[in-house]
Scaffold this active site. Structure first.
Site, PDB file in Angstrom:
ATOM      1  N   LYS A  40       0.778  -1.514  -0.276  1.00 25.32           N
ATOM      2  CA  LYS A  40      -0.262  -0.179  -0.093  1.00 25.32           C
ATOM      3  C   LYS A  40       0.938   1.331  -0.082  1.00 25.32           C
ATOM      4  CE  LYS A  40      -4.496   0.534   0.860  1.00 25.32           C
ATOM      5  NZ  LYS A  40      -5.488  -0.430  -0.650  1.00 25.32           N
ATOM      6  N   GLY A  54     -20.510   5.381  -5.090  1.00 23.21           N
ATOM      7  CA  GLY A  54     -19.389   5.932  -5.571  1.00 23.21           C
ATOM      8  C   GLY A  54     -19.383   4.739  -7.256  1.00 23.21           C
ATOM      9  N   ASN A  55     -17.917   4.600  -6.950  1.00 22.74           N
ATOM     10  CA  ASN A  55     -17.322   3.459  -8.280  1.00 22.74           C
ATOM     11  C   ASN A  55     -18.409   2.241  -7.449  1.00 22.74           C
ATOM     12  OD1 ASN A  55     -15.881   0.686  -8.087  1.00 22.74           O
ATOM     13  ND2 ASN A  55     -16.117   2.026 -10.417  1.00 22.74           N
ATOM     14  N   GLY A  57     -23.374   4.557   0.131  1.00 26.89           N
ATOM     15  CA  GLY A  57     -22.272   4.986  -0.851  1.00 26.89           C
ATOM     16  C   GLY A  57     -23.298   4.502  -2.607  1.00 26.89           C
ATOM     17  N   GLY A 106     -20.408   1.309  -4.892  1.00 25.30           N
ATOM     18  CA  GLY A 106     -21.946   1.505  -4.573  1.00 25.30           C
ATOM     19  C   GLY A 106     -22.780   1.241  -5.746  1.00 25.30           C
ATOM     20  N   TYR A 107     -22.354   2.291  -6.997  1.00 20.39           N
ATOM     21  CA  TYR A 107     -23.500   3.028  -8.173  1.00 20.39           C
ATOM     22  C   TYR A 107     -23.124   0.569  -9.005  1.00 20.39           C
ATOM     23  CZ  TYR A 107     -24.522   2.880 -12.483  1.00 20.39           C
ATOM     24  OH  TYR A 107     -25.550   2.670 -14.185  1.00 20.39           O
TER      25      TYR A 107
HETATM   26  P1  NAD Z   1     -15.800   6.263  -4.354  1.00 21.52           P
HETATM   27  O1  NAD Z   1     -15.288   7.924  -3.821  1.00 21.52           O
HETATM   28  O2  NAD Z   1     -16.677   6.095  -6.113  1.00 21.52           O
HETATM   29  O3  NAD Z   1     -17.459   6.717  -3.918  1.00 21.52           O
HETATM   30  C1  NAD Z   1     -17.869   7.105  -2.443  1.00 21.52           C
HETATM   31  C2  NAD Z   1     -19.394   7.283  -2.148  1.00 21.52           C
HETATM   32  O4  NAD Z   1     -19.736   7.039  -0.823  1.00 21.52           O
HETATM   33  C3  NAD Z   1     -19.959   8.153  -2.447  1.00 21.52           C
HETATM   34  O5  NAD Z   1     -21.033   8.323  -3.189  1.00 21.52           O
HETATM   35  C4  NAD Z   1     -19.893   9.629  -1.534  1.00 21.52           C
HETATM   36  O6  NAD Z   1     -20.747  10.669  -2.255  1.00 21.52           O
HETATM   37  C5  NAD Z   1     -20.281   8.253  -0.693  1.00 21.52           C
HETATM   38  N1  NAD Z   1     -20.237   8.214   0.654  1.00 21.52           N
HETATM   39  C6  NAD Z   1     -19.803   9.620   1.201  1.00 21.52           C
HETATM   40  N2  NAD Z   1     -19.855   9.853   2.495  1.00 21.52           N
HETATM   41  C7  NAD Z   1     -20.328   9.865   2.879  1.00 21.52           C
HETATM   42  C8  NAD Z   1     -21.728   9.667   3.695  1.00 21.52           C
HETATM   43  N3  NAD Z   1     -21.687  10.181   4.854  1.00 21.52           N
HETATM   44  N4  NAD Z   1     -22.598   8.976   3.508  1.00 21.52           N
HETATM   45  C9  NAD Z   1     -23.055   7.822   2.427  1.00 21.52           C
HETATM   46  N5  NAD Z   1     -22.300   8.199   1.563  1.00 21.52           N
HETATM   47  C10 NAD Z   1     -20.771   8.543   1.361  1.00 21.52           C
HETATM   48  O7  NAD Z   1     -15.260   5.600  -3.830  1.00 21.52           O
HETATM   49  P2  NAD Z   1     -14.888   4.056  -4.190  1.00 21.52           P
HETATM   50  O8  NAD Z   1     -14.477   4.060  -5.408  1.00 21.52           O
HETATM   51  O9  NAD Z   1     -16.592   3.446  -4.168  1.00 21.52           O
HETATM   52  O10 NAD Z   1     -14.124   3.094  -2.972  1.00 21.52           O
HETATM   53  C11 NAD Z   1     -15.624   3.384  -1.470  1.00 21.52           C
HETATM   54  C12 NAD Z   1     -15.245   2.014  -0.341  1.00 21.52           C
HETATM   55  O11 NAD Z   1     -14.759   0.993  -0.700  1.00 21.52           O
HETATM   56  C13 NAD Z   1     -13.973   2.510   0.049  1.00 21.52           C
HETATM   57  O12 NAD Z   1     -14.250   2.452   1.047  1.00 21.52           O
HETATM   58  C14 NAD Z   1     -12.566   2.269  -0.325  1.00 21.52           C
HETATM   59  O13 NAD Z   1     -11.605   2.035   0.551  1.00 21.52           O
HETATM   60  C15 NAD Z   1     -13.422   0.905  -0.521  1.00 21.52           C
HETATM   61  N6  NAD Z   1     -13.181   0.080  -1.972  1.00 21.52           N
HETATM   62  C16 NAD Z   1     -13.248   0.306  -3.337  1.00 21.52           C
HETATM   63  C17 NAD Z   1     -12.442  -0.349  -4.774  1.00 21.52           C
HETATM   64  C18 NAD Z   1     -12.882   0.292  -5.598  1.00 21.52           C
HETATM   65  O14 NAD Z   1     -12.361  -1.081  -6.758  1.00 21.52           O
HETATM   66  N7  NAD Z   1     -13.234   1.540  -5.667  1.00 21.52           N
HETATM   67  C19 NAD Z   1     -11.709  -1.783  -4.163  1.00 21.52           C
HETATM   68  C20 NAD Z   1     -12.099  -1.882  -2.706  1.00 21.52           C
HETATM   69  C21 NAD Z   1     -12.745  -1.888  -1.979  1.00 21.52           C
END
Ligand code: NAD
Length: 424
Positions: free
Chosen positions: A104, A222-223, A220, A225-226
């Site tokens: 990391k 974002g990537n 959530g 959740g959507y």
């Molecule tokens: P992202 O930035 O694309 O999305 C994050 C989402 O969370 C956004 O919609 C944001 O508005 C929402 N959010 C933030 N604060 C909030 C709150 N208080 N209440 C409700 N929603 C809230 O990030 P991501 O890539 O979707 O990653 C989300 C999580 O998943 C992180 O913990 C990340 O470390 C983990 N993760 C991501 C991946 C990946 O491939 N992207 C892989 C493993 C783990």
């Protein structure tokens, strides 16, 4: 918070090591990172001034293969945080059956304060600073919080110039045109839905009852959740609520993730995307706050945003039967016993969100071969790999009579220990 994350992971490693009767030497080896690189990054600011930043790369354990893990740009990055996250990456890669150890990286910076040129300079400076320690068979970084394919493209370019040759397998999460894999963007969400489906199949067998259309609430959008919402919806689940940082929406009969995304892009938040009336009559729904989304009476709760979203304050109010940890560490360690007592099953992050690193592994394999696969092939291989990981964790939890989290740690540690004992 994250300092505690390291302590929690280390405690569970110790406990699991005892349960599996692993040698103390092996357990000790997994507790400490192999190496932590600390770098000073100097760039020229917009007005010609000198700007200095601090960066880290933690290489946790390479018994199973080269180190693998993301790089985050965030003002709260610490040395302890990257060590904790690299430890969890070692376990995640082992659970997923990948030939990698954990790594990391991080830079202490709020990227929103940087101009595009400064961001590029910082990305290139970081890649150059860690260049002697990384490589396709040494340590393979990827994007993480506040880093993306564009940043990875700058880093790869800087690294290849330093190396004097092309080396696309040295980074993953590249743009598709530069050797990235099809299917990577949605991989984490897709993997989570595969794990959820596999779990529900086991539970319906065990409980002898089936819910036809299980309901889901997702924190959530974002990537992760959507795509979780989209793929779950396509797979026959009913997504009834989603939240972003500005609010949440609840639609009793289930919402359309694509329509909600379009609305979010237009309005800037999912809140208020569904309402009753002639102007915005998509389907009946209402705006709710993000905290009450966690407490909805749904079958499945998917925290896909924040660390410690479910904690000792709200764990007692959770009504879902299953929690899928799609964010990293969304359930605080102190909340686990409360959820356990309520009979809520928690699928741990190191299994649930491993779809991302699995497809990063496929990207690495494709980059090494110089031969790229179709999206269908990537998805098929992802489904197979993560299903096998789920089966291993499920069987271990049944055999050891433990939670899925403890079982995931046991699977990971057993794999690392087995390779370790065959090496030494
Ligand atoms: P992202 O930035 O694309 O999305 C994050 C989402 O969370 C956004 O919609 C944001 O508005 C929402 N959010 C933030 N604060 C909030 C709150 N208080 N209440 C409700 N929603 C809230 O990030 P991501 O890539 O979707 O990653 C989300 C999580 O998943 C992180 O913990 C990340 O470390 C983990 N993760 C991501 C991946 C990946 O491939 N992207 C892989 C493993 C783990």
């Amino acid at each position: 918070m994250t300092d505690k994350m390291l302590e929690t992971a280390q405690n569970l490693i110790r406990k699991t090591g005892e349960k599996l009767k692993l040698s103390e030497k092996v357990v000790e080896e997994i507790l400490q990172p192999d190496r932590v690189i600390e770098v000073k990054l100097t760039i020229k600011g917009q007005k010609g001034e000198k700007k200095v930043y601090q960066g880290f790369r933690s290489q946790h354990n390479s018994i199973l293969g080269p180190y693998k893990g993301g790089i985050r740009f965030h003002s709260s990055v610490t040395r302890e945080e990257v060590i904790a996250l690299s430890t969890l990456m070692s376990l995640k890669c082992a659970v997923a059956g990948l030939p990698y150890g954990g790594g990391k990286g991080g830079v202490i910076v709020d990227p929103k304060t940087l101009s595009e040129t400064e961001l590029e300079e910082l990305s290139r400076a970081y890649a150059l600073a860690i260049a002697p320690f990384i490589g396709a068979w040494r340590d393979i970084p990827a994007p993480d919080v506040n880093t993306n394919p564009k940043i990875i493209a700058w880093m790869l370019d800087a690294y290849e110039k330093w190396l004097g040759e092309k080396s696309p397998a040295a980074f993953t999460g590249k743009p598709v045109g530069l050797g990235g894999s099809l299917g990577r963007t949605e991989a984490t969400g897709r993997g989570g839905v595969v794990v959820l489906s596999a779990l529900l199949t086991k539970l319906s067998r065990q409980l002898r009852s089936k819910t036809n259309k299980p309901t889901i609430a997702i924190q959530g959008f974002g990537n992760v959740g959507y795509y979780f919402a989209k793929i779950a919806h396509e797979s026959g689940f009913e997504v009834v609520a989603v939240a972003d940082s500005k609010g949440a929406v609840y639609v009793e009969g289930g919402l359309s993730p694509e329509t909600t995304l379009n609305c979010k892009q237009e309005k800037g938040t999912v809140a208020g995307c569904y309402c009753k009336g002639s102007v915005c009559d998509i389907k009946f729904g209402k705006a709710i706050d993000s905290e009450s989304l966690l407490e909805l009476p749904v079958d499945v709760l998917v925290p896909a945003a924040l660390e410690n979203a479910i904690n000792t304050e709200n764990a007692n109010k959770i009504k879902a039967k299953v929690i899928i940890e799609m964010a990293n560490g969304p359930v605080a360690s102190a909340a686990y016993p409360i959820l356990d007592k309520k009979g809520i099953i928690v699928v741990p992050d190191i299994l649930a969100n491993s779809g991302g690193v699995i497809v990063s592994y496929f990207e690495w394999v494709q980059s090494l071969q110089g031969y790229w696969w179709s999206k269908e092939e990537v998805n098929r291989k992802l489904e197979k790999q993560i299903s096998q990981a789920f089966d291993a964790v499920w069987q271990t939890s049944q055999k050891l009579k433990t939670s899925l989290k403890e079982a995931a740690f046991a699977v990971a540690l057993a794999r690392i220990a087995q390779k370790s004992s065959s090496l030494f």
